[in-house]
Design an enzyme around this catalytic site. Structure first.
Site, mmCIF file in Angstrom:
data_model
loop_
_atom_site.group_PDB
_atom_site.id
_atom_site.type_symbol
_atom_site.label_atom_id
_atom_site.label_comp_id
_atom_site.label_asym_id
_atom_site.label_seq_id
_atom_site.Cartn_x
_atom_site.Cartn_y
_atom_site.Cartn_z
ATOM 1 N N HIS A 108 -3.728 -0.113 2.174
ATOM 2 C CA HIS A 108 -2.739 -1.167 1.956
ATOM 3 C C HIS A 108 -2.908 -1.893 0.619
ATOM 4 C CE1 HIS A 108 0.147 -3.545 4.817
ATOM 5 N NE2 HIS A 108 0.731 -3.179 3.712
ATOM 6 N N ASP A 131 1.381 -6.053 10.422
ATOM 7 C CA ASP A 131 -0.038 -5.728 10.266
ATOM 8 C C ASP A 131 -0.844 -6.416 11.362
ATOM 9 O OD1 ASP A 131 -2.623 -5.198 8.991
ATOM 10 O OD2 ASP A 131 -1.542 -5.153 7.079
ATOM 11 N N HIS A 133 -3.730 -7.393 10.408
ATOM 12 C CA HIS A 133 -4.509 -8.251 9.497
ATOM 13 C C HIS A 133 -3.581 -8.939 8.505
ATOM 14 C CE1 HIS A 133 -6.711 -4.544 10.634
ATOM 15 N NE2 HIS A 133 -7.701 -5.375 10.918
ATOM 16 N N ASP A 135 -4.442 -9.460 5.290
ATOM 17 C CA ASP A 135 -4.658 -8.850 3.957
ATOM 18 C C ASP A 135 -4.495 -9.869 2.838
ATOM 19 O OD1 ASP A 135 -4.916 -6.564 5.462
ATOM 20 O OD2 ASP A 135 -3.126 -5.567 4.704
ATOM 21 N N HIS A 148 -8.171 -3.548 0.078
ATOM 22 C CA HIS A 148 -7.008 -3.414 0.981
ATOM 23 C C HIS A 148 -6.843 -4.653 1.870
ATOM 24 C CE1 HIS A 148 -8.808 -1.568 4.968
ATOM 25 N NE2 HIS A 148 -9.620 -2.448 4.447
ATOM 26 N N ASP A 235 1.928 -1.698 8.065
ATOM 27 C CA ASP A 235 0.595 -1.120 8.255
ATOM 28 C C ASP A 235 0.553 -0.563 9.672
ATOM 29 O OD1 ASP A 235 -2.179 -0.768 8.875
ATOM 30 O OD2 ASP A 235 -2.710 -2.228 7.326
ATOM 31 N N ASP A 237 -1.671 -0.019 11.565
ATOM 32 C CA ASP A 237 -2.614 -0.667 12.484
ATOM 33 C C ASP A 237 -2.024 -1.903 13.166
ATOM 34 O OD1 ASP A 237 -3.097 -3.037 10.929
ATOM 35 O OD2 ASP A 237 -4.872 -2.185 9.984
ATOM 36 N N GLU A 280 -1.897 3.185 5.777
ATOM 37 C CA GLU A 280 -3.125 3.244 6.588
ATOM 38 C C GLU A 280 -3.129 4.299 7.695
ATOM 39 O OE1 GLU A 280 -5.904 1.633 5.797
ATOM 40 O OE2 GLU A 280 -5.281 -0.041 4.504
#
Ligand SMILES: [Mn+2]
Length: 311
Positions: A108, A131, A133, A135, A148, A235, A237, A280
């Protein structure tokens, strides 16, 4: 196809394959774009009515960093900077031609490039960041030094300046950004989100309001009149690991298959999408079945964001 406010006929998208893993430590995420294309992504998007430009994955051959010791705690800083700068250039060129750049990662950190490219053409674009996260660590708050986990802070111009990344212009304002899906946010990042009034819908809000309402509220925040370009940075994830297991930093309690696809469908329906990232996917993690599943989900998220409907 939905009427698009910013993309002229014939509607064209450009696949920007970025086999790059330097923003994080796990090998294999550079193979994500290769697997997505091999799974048939391009004919799938052509079947939706798009003219698709794809002339191979970027190899970043010209980018040769012989020595790349950490700067402070930041890992692979020169490599990440040079690659993301090249991506910004390519994405910006496609956007300036009225094409939708569809960037396949890779990790990312690439979004530093993709969003810089989008903002070069559409300065008032908003970013919808999906996401687990945020980031948004800065060079001060990061504990891992993996870039990332930091692209958003560079785009916003937060934290102390790192000379190597001086090409990243802080063109993104906090009110142009919204998150959906967060559930693993560092303490330093929580403070950054609060201090900068950045709107974020975590999984708590997804549970509370349902995904339909969350997407509506997210767009009401960054795009109240539904007239600004949208960059969707997804992302994989963000999805629950049972849905997308092959990714570097899985976190349980994520978006369901339908919630992830709903976000993509709803963004497409606005007719405002101008750029799309899918990041990702790591085909070297988990077993063969998991890889196949994750790559297939990646392709179907992209199709949903580009006009595939259930009926
Ligand atoms: Mn991410």
């Amino acid at each position: 196809m939905v009427e698009s406010r910013f993309i002229p006929e014939p509607k064209t998208l450009a696949i920007v394959g970025c086999p790059f893993s330097g923003g994080q430590p796990k090998a294999g995420v550079d193979q994500g774009p290769i697997h997505l294309v091999q799974a048939g992504l391009i004919p799938q998007l052509e079947d939706l009515g798009w003219k698709v430009i794809f002339d191979g994955h970027h190899q970043f051959e010209e980018i040769n960093v012989a020595q790349d010791p950490p700067i402070g705690i930041l890992k692979n800083p020169r490599m990440v900077s040079k690659v993301t700068k090249a991506v910004a250039q390519v994405v910006g060129e496609h956007a300036s031609k009225g094409q939708i750049p569809v960037t396949l990662g890779g990790d990312h950190s690439l979004a530093m490039g993709t969003i810089s490219g989008t903002l070069s053409k559409y300065p008032d674009a908003c970013v919808v960041w999906i996401d687990a996260h945020a980031d948004i660590n800065t060079s001060e708050t990061t504990e891992s030094g993996n870039i990332h986990g930091m692209p958003v802070s560079f785009l916003l111009g937060l934290g102390s300046k790192v000379e190597e990344f001086s090409w990243v212009k802080p063109l993104l304002k906090p009110e142009q950004l919204v998150y959906i899906g967060l559930r693993d946010v560092d303490a330093g990042e929580k403070k950054i989100l609060r201090d900068n009034n950045i709107k974020a819908f975590s999984m708590h809000e997804v549970d509370k309001y349902g995904i339909g309402k969350v997407v509506e509220m997210a767009l009401d925040h960054v795009n109240p009149n539904r007239d600004k370009p949208i960059h969707l940075s997804f992302d994989v994830d963000a999805l629950d690991p049972t849905v997308a297991p092959s990714t570097g930093t899985p976190v349980r309690g994520g978006l369901t298959f339908r919630e992830g696809h709903y976000i993509c469908e709803a963004i497409y329906e606005t007719g405002l999408l101008v750029a799309l990232d899918l990041m990702e996917v790591n085909p070297s993690l988990e077993n063969e079945e998991s890889v196949k599943q994750t790559v297939a989900v990646g392709c179907s998220l992209l199709r949903s964001a580009l006009g595939e409907t259930l009926l």
